[in-house]
Design a protein around this motif. Structure first.
Motif, PDB file in Angstrom:
ATOM      1  N   GLY A 138       0.810  -1.210   0.000  1.00 20.06           N
ATOM      2  CA  GLY A 138       0.000   0.000   0.000  1.00 20.06           C
ATOM      3  C   GLY A 138       0.839   1.254   0.000  1.00 20.06           C
ATOM      4  O   GLY A 138       2.067   1.207   0.122  1.00 20.06           O
ATOM      5  N   TYR A 141      -2.253   8.144  -0.600  1.00 16.97           N
ATOM      6  CA  TYR A 141      -2.812   8.759  -1.801  1.00 16.97           C
ATOM      7  C   TYR A 141      -3.313  10.161  -1.483  1.00 16.97           C
ATOM      8  O   TYR A 141      -3.580  10.483  -0.328  1.00 16.97           O
ATOM      9  CB  TYR A 141      -3.978   7.913  -2.347  1.00 16.97           C
ATOM     10  N   PHE A 149     -10.774   7.929  -2.912  1.00 18.95           N
ATOM     11  CA  PHE A 149      -9.406   7.723  -2.435  1.00 18.95           C
ATOM     12  C   PHE A 149      -9.420   7.906  -0.925  1.00 18.95           C
ATOM     13  O   PHE A 149     -10.090   8.788  -0.406  1.00 18.95           O
ATOM     14  CB  PHE A 149      -8.442   8.767  -3.012  1.00 18.95           C
ATOM     15  N   THR A 150      -8.668   7.075  -0.243  1.00 18.11           N
ATOM     16  CA  THR A 150      -8.457   7.270   1.183  1.00 18.11           C
ATOM     17  C   THR A 150      -6.978   7.586   1.377  1.00 18.11           C
ATOM     18  O   THR A 150      -6.172   7.430   0.452  1.00 18.11           O
ATOM     19  CB  THR A 150      -8.857   6.021   2.002  1.00 18.11           C
ATOM     20  N   MET A 153      -4.056   3.335   0.821  1.00 20.03           N
ATOM     21  CA  MET A 153      -4.771   2.308   0.073  1.00 20.03           C
ATOM     22  C   MET A 153      -3.827   1.178  -0.315  1.00 20.03           C
ATOM     23  O   MET A 153      -2.677   1.422  -0.674  1.00 20.03           O
ATOM     24  CB  MET A 153      -5.403   2.909  -1.185  1.00 20.03           C
ATOM     25  N   THR A 154      -4.338  -0.042  -0.243  1.00 20.68           N
ATOM     26  CA  THR A 154      -3.580  -1.220  -0.656  1.00 20.68           C
ATOM     27  C   THR A 154      -3.912  -1.555  -2.108  1.00 20.68           C
ATOM     28  O   THR A 154      -4.842  -0.982  -2.689  1.00 20.68           O
ATOM     29  CB  THR A 154      -3.927  -2.442   0.220  1.00 20.68           C
ATOM     30  N   ASP A 157      -7.432  -2.474  -2.296  1.00 22.91           N
ATOM     31  CA  ASP A 157      -8.295  -1.290  -2.291  1.00 22.91           C
ATOM     32  C   ASP A 157      -8.355  -0.648  -3.674  1.00 22.91           C
ATOM     33  O   ASP A 157      -9.417  -0.206  -4.117  1.00 22.91           O
ATOM     34  CB  ASP A 157      -7.782  -0.236  -1.298  1.00 22.91           C
ATOM     35  N   ILE A 158      -7.219  -0.583  -4.336  1.00 22.96           N
ATOM     36  CA  ILE A 158      -7.137   0.057  -5.651  1.00 22.96           C
ATOM     37  C   ILE A 158      -7.999  -0.691  -6.672  1.00 22.96           C
ATOM     38  O   ILE A 158      -8.639  -0.080  -7.524  1.00 22.96           O
ATOM     39  CB  ILE A 158      -5.670   0.172  -6.123  1.00 22.96           C
ATOM     40  N   TYR A 161     -11.520   0.563  -6.283  1.00 23.55           N
ATOM     41  CA  TYR A 161     -11.743   1.984  -6.527  1.00 23.55           C
ATOM     42  C   TYR A 161     -12.564   2.283  -7.790  1.00 23.55           C
ATOM     43  O   TYR A 161     -13.550   3.022  -7.723  1.00 23.55           O
ATOM     44  CB  TYR A 161     -10.402   2.739  -6.555  1.00 23.55           C
TER      45      TYR A 161
END
Length: 180
Positions: A138, A141, A149-150, A153-154, A157-158, A161
């Protein structure tokens, strides 16, 4: 593929296919008048917003490459990078708006479907190659650039998105006789 505890590759594959099919349905049903109509809540036309939705998937490859690089560095490096990008939110917003305005003159709605097919097919192949260690990588971002977006992100997570981004903008389209 070694699965991460919260990773469901089949769910990611299903989500990719859901979006691909939906995108084609939107393009196939849209008239020239539909595509030129303003959207609800953006300054784009429907055609420009459709490109922006496609671009969310095109961007995924760049986000993954960026994450692979910064994910190997000390956390402070990506934190600083994320903060620098967040500080550049105003110029990003301008580029983010103008990109689809210009891109529709290159891609047009006729080429968007084929591009979505190629991008989704490449993502299906990439998902199959992911490992638990790779999914856990991760980075930080620019959370101010996009509501999905947080700060951190790992890879897993991406992958999630672009569908969230797509679904959000899908509700802003004004295609057809009524709203979608």
């Amino acid at each position: 593929m070694t699965a991460a505890p919260d990773w469901d590759a089949q769910a990611v594959h299903a989500e990719l296919e859901r979006v691909r099919r939906d995108f084609h349905q939107l393009l196939d049903a849209a008239t020239g008048e539909d595509l030129a109509r303003p959207t609800d809540g953006t300054r784009w036309t429907n055609e420009q917003l459709l490109f922006h939705m496609l671009f969310g998937y095109m961007l995924l490859w760049a986000l993954l490459r960026l994450l692979r690089v910064f994910g190997r560095m000390p956390t402070g490096v990506s934190r600083t990078y994320g903060r620098l990008l967040s500080a550049a939110t105003k110029p990003f917003d301008i580029v983010n708006y103008l990109g689809p305005c210009m891109a529709v003159h290159i891609y047009g709605h006729r080429r968007m479907g084929a591009k979505m097919d190629r991008v989704i097919a490449s993502l299906h192949r990439r998902v199959e190659k992911e490992t638990a260690a790779g999914l856990a990588q991760g980075m930080h971002y620019p959370a101010r650039w996009d509501p999905f977006f947080t700060d951190y992100m790992t890879v897993a997570d991406i992958y999630r998105y672009p569908a969230r981004h797509y679904d959000f903008h899908r509700r802003q389209l004004t295609l057809g006789a009524g709203r979608n």
